[in-house]
Scaffold this active site. Structure first.
Site, PDB file in Angstrom:
ATOM      1  N   ILE A  60       0.852  -1.187   0.000  1.00 24.45           N
ATOM      2  CA  ILE A  60       0.000   0.000   0.000  1.00 24.45           C
ATOM      3  C   ILE A  60       0.884   1.232   0.000  1.00 24.45           C
ATOM      4  O   ILE A  60       1.793   1.371   0.824  1.00 24.45           O
ATOM      5  CB  ILE A  60      -0.950   0.012   1.211  1.00 24.45           C
ATOM      6  CG1 ILE A  60      -1.978  -1.108   1.070  1.00 24.45           C
ATOM      7  CG2 ILE A  60      -1.657   1.364   1.328  1.00 24.45           C
ATOM      8  CD1 ILE A  60      -2.999  -1.176   2.179  1.00 24.45           C
ATOM      9  N   ALA A 105       4.560   4.133   2.745  1.00 27.01           N
ATOM     10  CA  ALA A 105       4.125   2.886   2.121  1.00 27.01           C
ATOM     11  C   ALA A 105       4.373   1.750   3.104  1.00 27.01           C
ATOM     12  O   ALA A 105       5.086   1.914   4.100  1.00 27.01           O
ATOM     13  CB  ALA A 105       4.873   2.639   0.813  1.00 27.01           C
ATOM     14  N   LYS A 106       3.802   0.611   2.824  1.00 27.60           N
ATOM     15  CA  LYS A 106       4.031  -0.572   3.650  1.00 27.60           C
ATOM     16  C   LYS A 106       3.614  -1.797   2.843  1.00 27.60           C
ATOM     17  O   LYS A 106       2.743  -1.707   1.976  1.00 27.60           O
ATOM     18  CB  LYS A 106       3.210  -0.519   4.948  1.00 27.60           C
ATOM     19  CG  LYS A 106       3.814  -1.322   6.081  1.00 27.60           C
ATOM     20  CD  LYS A 106       5.042  -0.637   6.663  1.00 27.60           C
ATOM     21  CE  LYS A 106       5.547  -1.376   7.886  1.00 27.60           C
ATOM     22  NZ  LYS A 106       6.627  -0.628   8.555  1.00 27.60           N
ATOM     23  N   GLY A 107       4.204  -2.930   3.181  1.00 31.27           N
ATOM     24  CA  GLY A 107       3.854  -4.150   2.483  1.00 31.27           C
ATOM     25  C   GLY A 107       4.051  -5.365   3.354  1.00 31.27           C
ATOM     26  O   GLY A 107       4.594  -5.276   4.465  1.00 31.27           O
ATOM     27  N   ASP A 146      11.248  -5.284   7.957  1.00 35.69           N
ATOM     28  CA  ASP A 146      10.268  -5.095   9.022  1.00 35.69           C
ATOM     29  C   ASP A 146      10.162  -6.428   9.747  1.00 35.69           C
ATOM     30  O   ASP A 146      11.051  -7.278   9.631  1.00 35.69           O
ATOM     31  CB  ASP A 146       8.924  -4.641   8.436  1.00 35.69           C
ATOM     32  CG  ASP A 146       8.014  -4.000   9.465  1.00 35.69           C
ATOM     33  OD1 ASP A 146       7.304  -4.750  10.172  1.00 35.69           O
ATOM     34  OD2 ASP A 146       8.001  -2.761   9.593  1.00 35.69           O
TER      35      ASP A 146
END
Length: 416
Positions: A60, A105-107, A146
């Site tokens: 995202i 953003a992140k995933g 992460d």
């Protein structure tokens, strides 16, 4: 029937509070609350035994008004779209608070890496990169490690992307091995930042380092390093926990010896230099500072009233729920919010990105001195905003960040 707020609900509530403080319109709220791009991908993988399975992956990109997307990739069976939405928004505010030229953003991929071999995880990573290839890049969206991912994961990520473009592109990710263009100081940057902000918060309350007692929840990527930095600085780290249990020593835990024990056994329990304690009681100990540095939503409406520490430093992302946060603030407990406390990782990721682009690398002293100066400057700005507007530190930090993002958006204008 009442439903438990999701992490995204809590993230939007923080944005709504910033709207109340700053006074911007509902239209602007919707613009800031809505992710610019959401991607769900299938990640098929061939297992070592020859069977096949299909995992679900996400990325995202919440906002790019201030620059390309930036944010980690997590591997966990708990990953879902709601969690990733919240974390992507958090990254937008974190980057803006530090005045970095990034959006958020992140995933992640929904699976438990402990149940997969290293070879399987490599195949999963490479397929995930392949699926995301059209929407990532060093000027588009730059992933990082992460939960459940590390420097090796980023090496596979970089190699897969580089093979696709036909040349080595180290700027596609941060958190890489130093031998592949990673930055010195990146691995411990989040932990060091947690220490810096804990020291600043205690100093703000008139508590000297050598007189401070601390409890750290989590002994992984963030908690282990943070506990060690605090121990070396003279703070008394009296309690530490991990997923297997918790330990306590009123005279302070030797974090180096504990690290050796964990390297040998894989857990903090049965450490000779401390006694066992109930993990749920760690956050409620009568100490100067509590550092939740493991998972989200551990301080809630059910236990916030029993927190005895004067300071909660959010080493993890979202460890305090909205209802828990309200109770802590009513009781006068200082909460150092995650977008400030654990921002050292994205800050040094920015340093790494700059070094990768310039092919000019910094020594460790420069990295850590730059990190300290930047984070303490932001701490001072947040405290000043908090005083000026009579709000708590979370409200101050989020409002400052939101204002910067909204200003950037308005300066750019809305494309017809």
């Amino acid at each position: 029937m009442t439903t438990t707020p999701t992490p995204y609900d809590d993230a939007k509530a923080q944005l709504k509070r910033a709207q109340e403080i700053l006074g911007f319109s509902d239209d602007d709220y919707e613009l800031l609350a809505t992710p610019r791009r959401e991607i769900t991908v299938a990640v098929p993988v061939k297992r070592d035994d020859g069977t096949k399975t299909v995992l679900r992956g996400y990325r995202i990109q919440h906002n790019w008004s201030r620059g390309p997307g930036k944010g980690g990739v997590r591997y966990s069976e708990r990953v879902d779209m709601e969690e990733v939405r919240a974390l992507a928004m958090l990254m937008t505010w974190k980057a803006a608070l530090l005045n970095l030229p990034y959006g958020g953003a992140k995933g992640g991929i929904a699976f438990n890496p402990a149940e997969y071999s290293k070879a399987e995880i490599e195949r999963i990573t490479r397929r995930y990169v392949h699926e995301l290839f059209p929407v990532i890049g060093p000027d588009i969206d730059i992933p990082a490690p992460d939960m459940g991912t590390d420097a090796q994961t980023m090496a596979w990520f970089m190699d897969t992307y580089s093979q696709a473009v036909g040349y080595t592109q180290p700027g596609i990710v941060t958190g890489k091995p130093v031998s592949l263009g990673g930055s010195l100081g990146r691995a411990e940057a989040t932990s060091l930042g947690v220490y810096f902000t804990t020291r600043a918060a205690l100093g703000h309350l008139g508590i000297e380092e050598n007189d401070a007692t601390v409890a750290v929840q989590g002994f992984g990527k963030v908690g282990r390093g943070a506990a060690r930095f605090m121990d070396k600085a003279g703070m008394k780290v009296v309690a530490i926990s991990d997923v297997f249990g918790a330990i306590y020593n009123a005279d302070g835990i030797d974090t180096d010896a504990l690290g050796e024990h964990v390297d040998e056994t894989g857990k903090v329990v049965d450490f000779a230099g401390a006694e066992a304690m109930d993990p749920e009681e760690l956050l409620l100990l009568d100490v100067d500072a509590v550092v939740p540095a493991a998972i989200e939503a551990v301080i809630t409406k059910d236990n916030a009233a029993d927190v005895k520490a004067r300071v909660v430093v959010e080493g993890a992302n979202g460890p305090t729920t909205g209802s828990g946060d309200a109770i802590l603030n009513e009781r006068g407990v200082m909460v150092v919010p995650d977008i400030l406390a654990n921002s050292g990782g994205v800050l040094v990721s920015y340093y790494e990105w700059v070094q990768s682009r310039d092919n000019f690398f910094w020594d460790l002293e420069r990295v850590q001195k730059s990190q300290e100066a930047a984070m303490l400057a932001v701490w001072d700005e947040v405290v000043e905003f908090s005083k000026e507007h009579s709000v708590n530190l979370r409200e101050a930090a989020v409002s400052m960040a939101v204002e910067r993002v909204l200003d950037a958006h308005k300066m750019r204008g809305l494309f017809p």
